[in-house]
Structures are given as structure tokens and as C-alpha cells.
Design an enzyme around this catalytic site. Structure first.
Site, PDB file in Angstrom:
ATOM      1  N   ALA A  19       0.771  -1.175  -0.108  1.00  0.00           N
ATOM      2  CA  ALA A  19       0.019  -0.134  -0.013  1.00  0.00           C
ATOM      3  C   ALA A  19       0.908   1.259  -0.001  1.00  0.00           C
ATOM      4  CB  ALA A  19      -0.893   0.115   1.322  1.00  0.00           C
ATOM      5  N   SER A  20       0.183   2.395  -0.307  1.00  0.00           N
ATOM      6  CA  SER A  20       1.113   3.573  -0.414  1.00  0.00           C
ATOM      7  C   SER A  20       2.190   3.538  -1.448  1.00  0.00           C
ATOM      8  CB  SER A  20       1.441   4.037   0.822  1.00  0.00           C
ATOM      9  OG  SER A  20       0.356   4.523   1.457  1.00  0.00           O
ATOM     10  N   GLY A  21       3.349   3.577  -0.998  1.00  0.00           N
ATOM     11  CA  GLY A  21       4.471   3.332  -2.006  1.00  0.00           C
ATOM     12  C   GLY A  21       4.589   1.983  -2.386  1.00  0.00           C
TER      13      GLY A  21
END
Length: 723
Positions: A485-487
Site C-alpha cells: 500500500a501507499s509506496g
């Protein structure tokens, strides 16, 4: 200004992000006197972040610490002015790239989960010629690959499990090696079954699902698999119930009480010590800054965490009830009773019987027909991991598929202060591997294996670009593990096809930026800081002793908003989704794999085997053909690993085997000096002392020299008949 994309991982506090600001604050609050230089070095800069809610821990999903700003060591003291190119609006920069999307990628987006090959394991019995070939390979195998026929493979699943390959000197468990051991043991004629010890696990649900799938696949071989659980909570039982038989000691710790989510908040602590957090949050579900800004959980954060908890709890109930042949309501009622007695678990059919470890070993002896006064032939996880698949006739085909593993927090470059064995996703290293695969013609496809909560946004964007370029030349599949998730999701969305486990945490497309105003704290402790600057916004990142000015706060908010829009727009472009629709599923919200698949963030649900099957389909390789997986992230042992207790034991064991072999060779040479009259020139040493060579010295002198040779021998048992 460094912008970090970060998301939590379902893991214990041991795997928590150790560089998190809030974790540091908690650590400092427990010490006698906070160290001022440490505080100033950590928080002197304002750190815009893209980060999701706090980490979920162990089987109960409890938050063991508040999550806050994550600042890798390389970015703590100075931050670059930009993580993305702010020179043009995101919509303008995306238009040329959107036109480059191929028809194949558009068709891939339109596919549903059921349209992809399942990659399900099918056990195929070897024919007579294949078995004969395997026996020949075992005869020429290396000594460390030789296993006694009728052995039992023992694996102890405890603590942290990494998705990276491990060197022989590394401690801990490796998910790829665990799964490979299951496959090898299924086909190895020397292995009769598996004895699986399951203890307190420190990994996410994605890895647990992968291991559970391999347990079920191993059972298709017809061999037994017996589980043993001294301590057991929901995550451990999720694995253990898949075993054919399950045993526990009478005093085992069982805690099947359900799952919880906890969140901690430090705003009250900050108010008392004189710290004012100034946080800019983009995305209503982006709650990483809530632990600093709030004293209680927000409605949006509560909604998101409740959904994640319901998904994991529901999946656990469904799998356990299906495995044990019970109704879903019966499992829920049993949990709500708070049962902890092991005898009650045995009575209800949750375990097979109560036995100690030695009693299970005795039972296995009887099952395998081993005499009770003999030892049960066992081979452990570490030793069996060194057995090559080639030895068992499981070598791959001529088609090569590259595997690139990215595990840990994302950073652009390796910190000069980090240890060689430290984990993490270093963008420079990953990009180098991606370019090797892209430039090589021998690889038919590539799989990017992602187990990352995120990190540096610039590093994520650079890897996203390289993955996009790789996807233009050959099929690329993203395979998610515990969390991407995110990066981590930023990397995955660069591939045309994303595969995730049903309980993988993914998404988290949002931004959190902020800094800490330490002015009141400095005043209380008598510390003063003055800055001489040139430029209107020169003190934006340097002045932690005062709050933002209105113009600085406005600029800071614009920077965070720009970072969010670029992240969201690239996600929409990568997933062939309108920006408005992506906005609905973004907002910093974390999704499980199942929900992400229904929303279009993920293409298929499954593990590594399904990613391989999809890669074969994309590369036009028949599913019946075998492929060779080339691991580009294979580690080399570092000096600390070699000098560790495990490394010293391995070296000591290898040295012992060498000494024993040398002694055996020495004894073998000395045993050739017999007094038999069959004098053969076996060695120059023996020839020197034969009766013929002694001539006039006679047999008496000959016996004396043999006697002297015997006394010089450290192993004289074989010389007892000479005197």
C-alpha cells in the site's frame, strides 16, 4: 522536501517501523530525561508524508504503538525540495503517457478474476523412468543433500517470516524457502511426511495464507502432515487446522478469543510536554497523522478499521469452519465462550489429542515402523532448504521468468549508516535489476513480488517508471504479500496485472504532511535556537522552534495537495480508471485484497503460484510447460551474519565434518598396514615397511616399526591385533 508513502503491515511490534516518529516519542517518554539533540535532529524538519493508519499487530490486529511520521535515516536531517515534478499540473503531464497505453493493457484491465489461470497445485506421480532418474541424481548429489530414506521433515514456524530469500548464515525463516520445502517434500521419495511446529507467529495474514495453501497442496501427495502447537492464537490456528492431525501439550496456551484493533494517541502527551503537531492531511481516511493531532479515533478511521477487521475475522471463521466441518455459527459461539482448556478443545474437535512433543515423536515411530529404541530419522528446515530441486527431478524448463522481490520500507538510496543485512527496498538496486531484465532477451516475463508498507515517494515514482518501461517489452506481474500500500501500491500499479492475497492490505492512496512545533518544549527546558535566513520560505523546513506563518502554512498545504493529486492521477492512469472514480476509492483508505479486487485496484486473488500461471499465459507459454524462476534478489552472507551464533554453528559443523572426514581418511590409510602376507604396493608408506624392503633387518625389526607406527596413530583401535 521528502514525501513518504507508507502503510501499515499486519505484524507484531518487532516488525513495526522502527524509525517512526511516534515510536521514538514513546521511547523517549519512558527514559529518565529526553535527549535534546535527538529530538532536534529528528524533528527539526517538517516532513510531508503519504502514510496510512497505524500498524496492525499479530493475530488480534491490535495496534501496539501509535504510528506517526516515518523518516528513514537518509532523510532525517535534510530533505530534497521535491518528490514529484511540480512544474506542471498532473493532468497535463499524464496526457502523453495515457496515449501510449497499448490495447493489450486495456484488455488486461477488462479481465475479471475468473478469467485468469488459477495456478492451482496438482500433484503428479512420477513414472518409472522418472523415478529411476531421480535415484541416479540422488546417488551423485552433494553430501549435504543426502537424506535418509523414511525421514520426516520438521519445520518450526515461529517469529518473523520474511519474503526474501535467506543465505545459509541468516537466521529466521524465509517464505520462499518454506513453500519450496513443501513442494520438494511432496515429491521426495525419502520423505514420509512433515512434522510442523507452529508457535507465536510474527507475520501478516498474506504470508499465513500462502503457507496454508502449501499445507493443503502437500496433503495431495498422500503423505502425512502432523501439527504441534504449544501456544496458539487465531493466526497460528489458521495454519494448524489445515494439518491432517493436530496435537498440543496439556498445558498449551490457547487464546481463541477473537480479533481486536487498537489505536493509540499522543496528543495529550504532546500538550503536556509542549509539542504542537502541525499536520496537513489529504484524504479523509488518511489517519496516520491522527495519532499526533487527535485524542480519539475519527469516524472515518473507525469505519476503515472496522471494515478491515470484519473482512479478516469473517475469512478466519469461514476457513476454520470449512476445514473442521462445522457450522459458522458453531465456531462463533465457541469463540464467544472464551474456552481456554485444552481438554475442551480436544472434546470439541479443534485438536486431535493432547500429547507432549516426545509422545508425538513416539507416535510417529509407530506409524513409520521405527523401533522404539531407535531415533526417528528427522531432517530440519535449514538442512532441507539446501536440497536442490534438480536432485528431486523438479528442475524447471527452458523458459525463464525473472523474480524481483521488494520487501520493507522504500528509500531511494541505501543509508551509509545502515547495516549490510538490513532489510528494505532500495530504489537504486531495484531499478538496476529491472533494467537487467528489460535488456536481457532470455527472460520471457517478470514477477515483481511486493511486501512493502511504502516509503519515499520519489523512490516509488522512479521504480514505477522503470516497471512501466519493462512492461512495454515483456509481461510483468505484481504479486502482493502481506502489505503493498501507499509506496508499495505505487510500485504495483506500474504493472498491467496485479495479484494479491485475499487478506493483503493495499491501496492507501493519500498524503499526510506535517511538522512539529517544539517552541514551548524548548522554552520549558531552557533551549533557544535562532536562524538567519535569506529567502521568503527558507525557514519552512528549518524552523521547528515556531509554528508556520500563514504564508508558509498555505505553501505547505499546496505542496501536500499537489503530491496527492499526482499520486491519485497516476493511479487512475495506471489502472485505466477515470480520476473521479479513483477519487472514490483513494482518500487514503486501506483495503483488503478482496475489496481491492472488487474496486478495480487489484486484478486477481491468489499467491505466488497464480502469479506464475498468469505470467506464463501472458508470455504465451503453455500452462503444462515448466518454467525456471530466476531470483534476482538472492542475498549473499554479510560479516555480521557469519559472526552471529547461527553462523558460527554452521562453520563449526562444517569444520567438524571436515575433521571427521580427515580422521577417517587417516584411519583408512593406517589400516592398510596389516601383517597379512598379501603384500600389495598400496602406498609408498606401506611399501617402505614391507618385509621385503627391510631385507637383512628381518621380521623382528619389521614388527617393531609397525608397533611404533601404531603408537603414533591417534585411533589405535584398529591396530589391536598387531601386537
Amino acid at each position: 522536501m521528502s514525501k513518504l508513502l507508507h502503510t501499515p503491515q499486519i505484524t507484531s511490534a518487532v516488525q513495526a517501523h522502527r524509525k517512526s516518529f511516534s515510536a521514538t516519542i514513546l521511547l523517549l517518554s519512558k527514559t529518565r530525561a529526553p535527549c535534546l539533540p535527538l529530538l532536534s535532529s529528528l524533528h527539526a524538519k517538517s516532513v510531508p508524508l503519504l502514510r496510512t493508519p497505524p500498524s496492525l499487530s499479530r493475530a488480534n490486529l491490535s495496534f501496539t504503538r501509535p504510528s506517526g511520521f516515518v523518516a528513514p535515516a537518509a532523510h532525517r536531517r535534510s530533505f530534497s525540495a521535491r518528490a514529484f515534478d511540480d512544474s506542471a499540473p498532473a493532468t497535463e503531464t499524464q496526457k502523453p503517457e495515457q496515449e501510449q497505453e497499448t490495447q493489450e493493457e486495456q484488455e488486461s484491465r477488462a479481465k475479471k478474476d475468473g478469467d485468469y489461470p488459477s495456478g492451482e497445485f496438482e500433484f503428479e506421480e512420477f513414472g518409472a523412468w522418472k523415478k529411476f532418474g531421480v535415484k541416479l541424481k540422488m546417488l551423485v548429489a552433494f553430501p549435504w543433500e543426502r537424506v535418509k530414506k523414511g525421514s520426516v521433515l520438521t519445520m518450526k514456524l515461529r517469529g518473523q517470516i520474511s519474503d526474501q530469500l535467506k543465505s545459509r548464515f541468516s537466521s529466521g525463516l524465509s517464505l520462499p524457502q518454506i513453500c519450496e520445502n513443501f513442494i520438494k517434500a511432496a515429491y521426495d521419495p525419502r520423505i514420509c511426511g512433515i512434522y510442523l511446529h507452529i508457535d507465536s507467529l510474527n507475520c501478516g495474514w498474506g504470508k499465513v495464507e500462502e503457507i496454508r495453501r502449501h499445507i493443503l497442496n502437500f496433503k495431495k501427495s498422500g503423505k502425512f502432515i502432523v501439527g504441534y502447537v504449544p501456544t496458539c492464537r487465531e493466526k497460528e490456528y489458521y495454519l494448524a487446522c489445515a494439518c491432517e492431525e493436530l496435537y498440543a501439550p496439556p498445558s498449551a496456551y490457547f487464546s481463541l478469543y477473537g480479533l481486536t484493533v487498537q489505536a493509540s494517541f499522543v496528543r495529550g502527551l504532546f500538550d503536556k510536554v509542549g509539542i504542537e503537531p502541525q499536520v496537513e492531511r489529504i484524504g479523509k481516511y488518511k489517519s496516520a497523522g491522527d495519532q499526533l493531532m487527535r485524542k480519539s479515533m475519527s469516524e472515518e478511521n473507525c469505519e476503515m478499521l472496522t471494515t478491515i477487521l470484519d473482512n479478516i475475522y469473517g475469512s478466519w471463521i469461514d476457513e476454520v469452519s470449512s476445514t473442521k466441518g462445522k457450522k459458522r455459527e458453531d465456531i462463533e459461539n465457541f469463540i464467544n465462550e472464551g474456552v481456554f482448556q485444552v481438554e475442551r478443545l480436544k472434546k470439541e474437535g479443534f485438536i486431535t489429542d493432547t500429547r507432549y512433543d516426545d509422545e508425538v515423536i513416539t507416535m510417529l515411530k509407530g506409524k513409520l515402523g521405527v523401533q522404539m529404541d531407535k531415533n526417528l530419522p528427522l531432517v530440519d528446515y535449514r538442512r532441507y532448504s539446501r536440497v536442490r530441486k534438480w536432485t528431486l527431478g523438479l528442475s524447471g524448463g527452458k523458459d525463464l521468468i525473472a523474480v524481483i522481490r521488494a520487501s520493507g520500507a522504500i528509500s531511494r538510496v541505501k543509508s551509509p549508516t545502515s547495516l549490510p543485512s538490513s532489510s528494505g527496498v532500495i530504489a537504486e538496486q531495484i531499478i538496476e535489476k529491472i533494467r537487467v531484465v528489460r535488456e536481457s532477451k532470455k527472460f520471457k516475463a517478470a514477477i515483481i513480488r511486493i511486501d512493502s508498507p511504502g516509503g519515499d515517494a520519489l523512490a516509488s515514482d522512479l521504480m514505477w517508471r522503470e516497471i512501466r518501461l519493462l512492461a512495454e517489452s515483456k509481461p510483468v506481474i505484481a504479486s502482493m504479500v502481506d502489505v503493498a500500500a501507499s509506496g508499495g501500491y505505487y510500485m504495483a500499479m506500474g504493472t498491467p496485472t496485479i495479484v494479491a492475497e485475499s487478506l493483503t492490505l493495499t491501496g492507501s492512496i493519500g498524503v499526510v504532511s506535517g511538522k512539529l512545533n517544539l517552541g514551548n518544549l524548548y522554552e520549558k527546558i531552557g533551549f533557544n535556537k535562532e536562524i538567519i535566513s535569506r529567502g521568503k520560505y527558507a525557514e519552512l523546513l528549518a524552523a521547528e522552534q515556531r509554528p508556520f506563518r500563514p504564508d508558509e502554512a498555505e505553501l505547505f498545504a499546496k505542496m501536500a495537495d499537489n503530491a496527492y493529486k499526482m499520486f491519485r492521477d497516476k493511479a487512475a492512469f495506471s489502472r485505466s480508471m477515470p480520476v473521479d472514480k479513483m477519487e472514490e476509492v483513494a482518500q487514503g483508505r486501506v483495503w483488503t485484497g478482496n475489496d481491492a479486487a472488487s474496486l478495480g485496484l487489484v486484478d486477481a486473488i491468489g499467491g505466488f503460484s497464480r502469479a506464475i500461471a498468469i505470467a506464463k499465459e501472458k508470455a504465451n507459454i503453455p500452462q503444462t510447460n515448466k518454467v525456471t524462476l530466476v531470483e534476482l534478489s538472492r542475498p549473499s552472507p554479510s560479516l555480521p551474519e557469519i559472526l552471529s551464533p547461527d553462523g558460527r554453528n554452521i562453520i563449526r559443523g562444517a569444520r567438524g565434518r571436515f575433521v571427521r572426514k580427515s580422521n577417517l581418511d587417516h584411519d583408512k590409510r593406517l589400516s592398510e598396514f596389516s601383517l597379512e602376507r598379501k603384500l600389495r604396493p598400496v602406498s609408498r608408506f606401506r611399501q617402505k615397511y614391507t618385509a621385503a624392503s627391510l631385507g637383512a633387518a628381518g621380521a623382528g625389526q619389521h614388527d617393531i616399526r609397525y608397533r611404533n607406527a601404531r603408537h603414533c596413530c591417534p585411533s589405535s583401535a584398529k591396530w589391536s591385533g598387531l601386537t
